[in-house]
Design a protein around this motif. Structure first.
Motif, mmCIF file in Angstrom:
data_model
loop_
_atom_site.group_PDB
_atom_site.id
_atom_site.type_symbol
_atom_site.label_atom_id
_atom_site.label_comp_id
_atom_site.label_asym_id
_atom_site.label_seq_id
_atom_site.Cartn_x
_atom_site.Cartn_y
_atom_site.Cartn_z
ATOM 1 N N GLY A 185 9.212 -8.881 0.245
ATOM 2 C CA GLY A 185 8.228 -8.043 0.940
ATOM 3 C C GLY A 185 8.939 -6.842 1.538
ATOM 4 N N ASN A 186 8.533 -5.657 1.099
ATOM 5 C CA ASN A 186 9.080 -4.411 1.636
ATOM 6 C C ASN A 186 8.075 -3.891 2.658
ATOM 7 O OD1 ASN A 186 10.009 -1.840 2.138
ATOM 8 N ND2 ASN A 186 9.479 -1.037 0.102
ATOM 9 N N TRP A 187 8.416 -4.042 3.924
ATOM 10 C CA TRP A 187 7.446 -3.690 4.974
ATOM 11 C C TRP A 187 7.415 -2.205 5.302
ATOM 12 C CZ3 TRP A 187 8.251 -8.178 9.055
ATOM 13 C CH2 TRP A 187 7.804 -9.371 8.476
ATOM 14 N N LYS A 188 8.322 -1.452 4.702
ATOM 15 C CA LYS A 188 8.350 0.001 4.935
ATOM 16 C C LYS A 188 8.331 0.278 6.439
ATOM 17 C CE LYS A 188 6.275 0.461 0.441
ATOM 18 N NZ LYS A 188 5.511 1.255 -0.513
ATOM 19 N N MET A 189 7.599 1.295 6.895
ATOM 20 C CA MET A 189 7.579 1.599 8.332
ATOM 21 C C MET A 189 6.327 0.993 8.957
ATOM 22 S SD MET A 189 8.352 5.262 10.183
ATOM 23 C CE MET A 189 6.666 5.887 10.162
ATOM 24 N N GLY B 143 17.515 2.714 -3.427
ATOM 25 C CA GLY B 143 16.894 3.561 -4.440
ATOM 26 C C GLY B 143 15.388 3.452 -4.513
ATOM 27 N N HIS B 144 14.764 2.997 -3.418
ATOM 28 C CA HIS B 144 13.297 2.967 -3.435
ATOM 29 C C HIS B 144 12.779 4.383 -3.690
ATOM 30 C CE1 HIS B 144 9.131 2.580 -2.225
ATOM 31 N NE2 HIS B 144 9.268 1.288 -2.447
ATOM 32 N N SER B 145 11.700 4.492 -4.427
ATOM 33 C CA SER B 145 11.213 5.831 -4.802
ATOM 34 C C SER B 145 10.851 6.663 -3.571
ATOM 35 C CB SER B 145 10.023 5.727 -5.745
ATOM 36 O OG SER B 145 8.964 5.065 -5.115
ATOM 37 N N TYR C 217 11.642 -2.819 -11.060
ATOM 38 C CA TYR C 217 10.968 -1.737 -11.785
ATOM 39 C C TYR C 217 9.678 -1.410 -11.064
ATOM 40 C CZ TYR C 217 8.087 0.727 -15.126
ATOM 41 O OH TYR C 217 7.261 1.659 -15.703
ATOM 42 N N GLU C 218 9.641 -0.212 -10.494
ATOM 43 C CA GLU C 218 8.465 0.216 -9.738
ATOM 44 C C GLU C 218 8.004 1.584 -10.235
ATOM 45 O OE1 GLU C 218 8.306 -1.874 -5.652
ATOM 46 O OE2 GLU C 218 9.470 -0.055 -5.432
ATOM 47 N N PRO C 219 7.043 1.614 -11.158
ATOM 48 C CA PRO C 219 6.523 2.921 -11.563
ATOM 49 C C PRO C 219 5.930 3.615 -10.337
ATOM 50 C CG PRO C 219 5.221 1.101 -12.516
ATOM 51 C CD PRO C 219 6.362 0.491 -11.788
ATOM 52 N N ALA D 250 2.323 3.654 -9.405
ATOM 53 C CA ALA D 250 1.665 2.381 -9.085
ATOM 54 C C ALA D 250 1.916 1.948 -7.644
ATOM 55 C CB ALA D 250 2.150 1.291 -10.040
ATOM 56 N N ILE D 251 2.767 2.688 -6.923
ATOM 57 C CA ILE D 251 3.145 2.245 -5.579
ATOM 58 C C ILE D 251 2.107 2.697 -4.560
ATOM 59 C CG2 ILE D 251 4.850 2.446 -3.730
ATOM 60 C CD1 ILE D 251 7.000 2.676 -5.864
ATOM 61 N N GLY D 252 1.488 1.723 -3.918
ATOM 62 C CA GLY D 252 0.543 2.022 -2.841
ATOM 63 C C GLY D 252 -0.737 2.687 -3.306
ATOM 64 N N THR D 253 -0.949 2.723 -4.603
ATOM 65 C CA THR D 253 -2.093 3.450 -5.135
ATOM 66 C C THR D 253 -3.224 2.527 -5.560
ATOM 67 O OG1 THR D 253 -1.147 3.330 -7.349
ATOM 68 C CG2 THR D 253 -0.644 5.299 -6.051
ATOM 69 N N GLY E 51 7.251 -4.014 -9.310
ATOM 70 C CA GLY E 51 6.658 -3.610 -8.037
ATOM 71 C C GLY E 51 5.686 -2.465 -8.237
ATOM 72 N N GLY E 52 4.655 -2.439 -7.402
ATOM 73 C CA GLY E 52 3.645 -1.380 -7.481
ATOM 74 C C GLY E 52 2.269 -1.989 -7.489
ATOM 75 N N SER E 53 1.634 -1.984 -6.291
ATOM 76 C CA SER E 53 0.281 -2.522 -6.135
ATOM 77 C C SER E 53 0.149 -3.968 -6.624
ATOM 78 C CB SER E 53 -0.749 -1.621 -6.831
ATOM 79 O OG SER E 53 -0.766 -0.343 -6.205
ATOM 80 N N VAL E 54 1.184 -4.770 -6.373
ATOM 81 C CA VAL E 54 1.080 -6.204 -6.660
ATOM 82 C C VAL E 54 0.221 -6.842 -5.572
ATOM 83 C CG1 VAL E 54 2.357 -8.379 -6.787
ATOM 84 C CG2 VAL E 54 3.289 -6.329 -7.852
ATOM 85 N N LYS E 55 -0.744 -7.635 -5.995
ATOM 86 C CA LYS E 55 -1.681 -8.279 -5.074
ATOM 87 C C LYS E 55 -1.855 -9.727 -5.523
ATOM 88 C CE LYS E 55 -3.214 -4.345 -3.053
ATOM 89 N NZ LYS E 55 -2.075 -3.527 -3.312
ATOM 90 N N ALA F 59 8.604 -10.089 -7.745
ATOM 91 C CA ALA F 59 7.949 -8.841 -7.364
ATOM 92 C C ALA F 59 8.547 -8.278 -6.087
ATOM 93 C CB ALA F 59 6.452 -9.072 -7.186
ATOM 94 N N LEU F 60 8.564 -6.949 -6.019
ATOM 95 C CA LEU F 60 8.864 -6.236 -4.783
ATOM 96 C C LEU F 60 7.514 -5.712 -4.304
ATOM 97 C CD1 LEU F 60 10.926 -5.124 -2.759
ATOM 98 C CD2 LEU F 60 11.292 -3.177 -4.278
ATOM 99 N N VAL F 61 7.100 -6.158 -3.129
ATOM 100 C CA VAL F 61 5.707 -5.970 -2.720
ATOM 101 C C VAL F 61 5.640 -5.217 -1.399
ATOM 102 C CG1 VAL F 61 3.526 -7.140 -2.267
ATOM 103 C CG2 VAL F 61 5.221 -8.219 -3.773
ATOM 104 N N GLY F 62 4.848 -4.170 -1.367
ATOM 105 C CA GLY F 62 4.630 -3.436 -0.124
ATOM 106 C C GLY F 62 3.395 -3.965 0.600
ATOM 107 N N GLY F 63 2.281 -3.309 0.379
ATOM 108 C CA GLY F 63 1.049 -3.580 1.131
ATOM 109 C C GLY F 63 0.683 -5.048 1.278
ATOM 110 N N ALA F 64 0.705 -5.784 0.175
ATOM 111 C CA ALA F 64 0.241 -7.176 0.238
ATOM 112 C C ALA F 64 1.221 -8.080 0.986
ATOM 113 C CB ALA F 64 -0.002 -7.721 -1.177
HETATM 114 P P1 PGA Z 1 2.967 -1.539 -2.889
HETATM 115 O O1 PGA Z 1 4.494 -1.067 -2.631
HETATM 116 O O2 PGA Z 1 3.031 -3.009 -3.199
HETATM 117 O O3 PGA Z 1 2.266 -1.253 -1.578
HETATM 118 O O4 PGA Z 1 2.448 -0.745 -4.022
HETATM 119 C C1 PGA Z 1 5.531 -1.536 -3.443
HETATM 120 C C2 PGA Z 1 6.847 -0.946 -3.002
HETATM 121 O O5 PGA Z 1 6.864 0.230 -2.591
HETATM 122 O O6 PGA Z 1 7.893 -1.607 -3.041
#
Ligand code: PGA
Length: 256
Positions: free
Chosen positions: A8-12, A93-95, A165-167, A170-173, A211-215, A231-236
């Motif tokens: 889980g990547n909690w970002k900020m 190297g997160h985008s 691999y995070e296109p 697809a991230i947060g979109t 990674g990228g909008s994994v739910k 998976a590398l997961v942000g939002g979820a």
């Molecule tokens: P997301 O983020 O799951 O919110 O799309 C993934 C990430 O940035 O690692």
């Protein structure tokens, strides 16, 4: 068999107390899924408190970035030595770091080397932009990012490296790649690049996440793919029940 890894990547997001409350609730719910490696990556500020709260649990902690120097006049930065003993993993190297903090391929490589030298395990993120994807440049671009990130890394280093691999599109979109397409890049491009660099056996042992909008509702689609190891997961990953559902789905789909 590669052990699936969900990070889980909690970002900020989340204050220190919110982070601690979250992991206290999360840890017992994730405990049953011992076949999946489970990692949370809070903000720097919350790392110590979260690591303390997770002591004695099977949940690992990761940082979201690291500098390559051991110390020095680098205002705002955190060194591998400072993270050592608190975290096991570090995202590199997160985008968002590449886009907003101008992190270059060369810096990603320096960070990965420094992290490994300090005994940390890098999760190295790669992925193409929408424009590159639409121009059909994904494979060439992602392969080049992987090669650049791994310059000078030894086979022994690779045992401690995870690639994500995070296109970017697809991230947060909410717009995720479909499982088969993601698997094609992960297997056909990233693992194929690892085979060229390190040979078949080692390449087959490296874990590669999507990674990228994994739910919870699309997790099984990714985990059903043979080359996707987690998976590398942000939002979820910011909601306890979703995080648990992701890990549960990985455990079930991978049969671990
Ligand atoms: P997301 O983020 O799951 O919110 O799309 C993934 C990430 O940035 O690692």
């Amino acid at each position: 068999m590669r052990t699936p890894i969900i990070a889980g990547n909690w970002k900020m997001y989340k204050t220190v107390s919110e982070s601690v409350d979250f992991v206290r609730e999360l840890a017992p719910k994730l405990a049953p899924f011992s076949g999946v490696e489970r990692v949370v990556c809070p903000t720097y500020l919350a790392l110590t408190a979260v690591a303390d709260a997770l002591k004695g649990t099977p949940i690992h902690v990761g940082a979201q970035s690291v500098h390559w120097e051991a110390q020095g006049a680098f205002t705002s930065q955190v060194s591998p030595a400072m993270l050592k003993g608190i975290v096991e993993y570090v995202i590199i190297g997160h985008s968002e770091c590449r886009a907003y903090l101008a992190e270059t391929d060369e810096q990603v490589n320096k960070k990965a080397k420094a992290a490994l030298a300090a005994g940390l395990k890098p999760i190295i993120a790669v992925g193409e932009s929408l424009e590159q994807n639409e121009r059909g440049e994904t494979a060439a671009f992602v392969s080049a990012q992987v090669r650049a990130a791994l310059v000078g890394l030894t086979p022994a280093d690779m045992a401690n490296v995870v690639i994500a691999y995070e296109p970017i599109w697809a991230i947060g979109t909410g717009r995720n790649a479909d499982g088969a397409t993601a698997n094609k890049i992960i297997g056909g491009t990233i693992r194929a690049t690892l085979i060229e660099l390190y040979g078949e056996t080692l390449a087959q042992s490296v874990r590669i996440q999507y990674g990228g909008s994994v739910k919870p509702d699309n997790m099984a689609e990714f985990m059903a793919q043979p080359d996707i190891d987690g998976a590398l997961v942000g939002g979820a990953s910011l909601k306890v029940n979703d995080f648990v559902a992701l890990v549960e789905s990985a455990a079930r789909t991978k049969g671990v």
